[in-house]
Enzyme design. Structure first.
Site, PDB file in Angstrom:
ATOM      1  N   HIS A  34       0.836  -1.207   0.000  1.00  0.00           N
ATOM      2  CA  HIS A  34       0.000   0.000   0.000  1.00  0.00           C
ATOM      3  C   HIS A  34       0.868   1.253   0.000  1.00  0.00           C
ATOM      4  CE1 HIS A  34      -3.090  -2.666   2.270  1.00  0.00           C
ATOM      5  NE2 HIS A  34      -3.550  -2.493   1.036  1.00  0.00           N
TER       6      HIS A  34
ATOM      7  N   LYS B  25     -16.136  -8.722  11.305  1.00  0.00           N
ATOM      8  CA  LYS B  25     -15.841  -9.295  12.625  1.00  0.00           C
ATOM      9  C   LYS B  25     -14.413  -9.845  12.694  1.00  0.00           C
ATOM     10  CE  LYS B  25     -20.218  -9.461  14.592  1.00  0.00           C
ATOM     11  NZ  LYS B  25     -21.012  -8.975  13.482  1.00  0.00           N
TER      12      LYS B  25
ATOM     13  N   ARG C  83      -1.852  -6.237  -8.381  1.00  0.00           N
ATOM     14  CA  ARG C  83      -0.615  -6.990  -8.149  1.00  0.00           C
ATOM     15  C   ARG C  83      -0.389  -8.056  -9.217  1.00  0.00           C
ATOM     16  NH1 ARG C  83      -2.728  -8.259  -2.296  1.00  0.00           N
ATOM     17  NH2 ARG C  83      -4.476  -8.484  -3.692  1.00  0.00           N
TER      18      ARG C  83
ATOM     19  N   SER D 221      -2.739  -7.835   2.993  1.00  0.00           N
ATOM     20  CA  SER D 221      -2.998  -7.645   4.427  1.00  0.00           C
ATOM     21  C   SER D 221      -3.383  -8.978   5.049  1.00  0.00           C
ATOM     22  CB  SER D 221      -4.142  -6.648   4.636  1.00  0.00           C
ATOM     23  OG  SER D 221      -3.805  -5.389   4.117  1.00  0.00           O
TER      24      SER D 221
END
Ligand code: PNS
Length: 168
Positions: free
Chosen positions: A23, A47, A96, A134
């Protein structure tokens, strides 16, 4: 047009849970193309998220504190509505690998359908970040792997503190 887009402002939207070096690479590249980049964290009720939206914003601000043209903010609802409010002329997305393309293409065209004046600009990160996400970073970290070099040092600190707070 009463509220024309500001051609120099671009929004880089995403989950950023957490911000990775991939990022950062995209943000720095786009900051050379646009006068101002707004890194916009999607607020949703995921969640499985490691960090709250406000924590993500705080860490983005920490990483980019020396870049006055990079701003961190949050948004919910439609991205195009947020971009319109900010008078952005472009959405930045990182691509990517070919596997990213289909989803990104669909999203870009849907956003164009919703707001024809808003362009999506695809940016490629440096090769060393093409495998980085991530999700994988969180997985590696939770299994005791080394994430230095994958995320900024400040983010690694946030991850370690979060782990400490969770495990006790
Ligand atoms: O980092 P991500 O999770 O790939 O980012 C996805 C994001 C935030 C760009 C996308 O989910 C989004 O724009 N959500 C906002 C809701 C919206 O506008 N949906 C229609 C998009 S076609």
């Amino acid at each position: 047009m009463p509220n024309p887009p500001n051609g120099r402002l671009a929004v880089f939207p995403g989950s950023f849970d957490p911000l990775t070096n991939g990022h950062v690479d995209i943000i720095l590249r786009s900051a050379r193309l646009f006068e101002r980049i707004v890194v916009a964290v999607l607020v949703n009720q995921d969640k499985k998220a490691l960090f709250s939206p406000s924590e993500r914003i705080e860490m983005i601000r920490e990483v980019f504190h020396e870049y006055p043209n990079v701003e961190a903010d949050s948004f919910d609802g439609l991205l195009v509505e947020y971009a319109r409010r900010r008078r952005a002329s472009a959405i930045i997305r990182g691509i990517r690998a070919v596997s990213d393309y289909e989803y990104e293409f669909q999203m870009a065209l849907m956003n164009r359908h919703l707001e024809p004046m808003l362009e999506t600009v695809f940016m490629m990160p440096a090769e060393q970040y093409t495998y980085l996400s991530s999700r994988l970073t969180k997985e590696v970290f939770s299994l005791g792997g080394n994430v230095s070099g994958l995320v900024p040092a400040a983010v690694e600190g946030w991850m370690k503190r979060k782990q400490k707070a969770t495990i006790g």
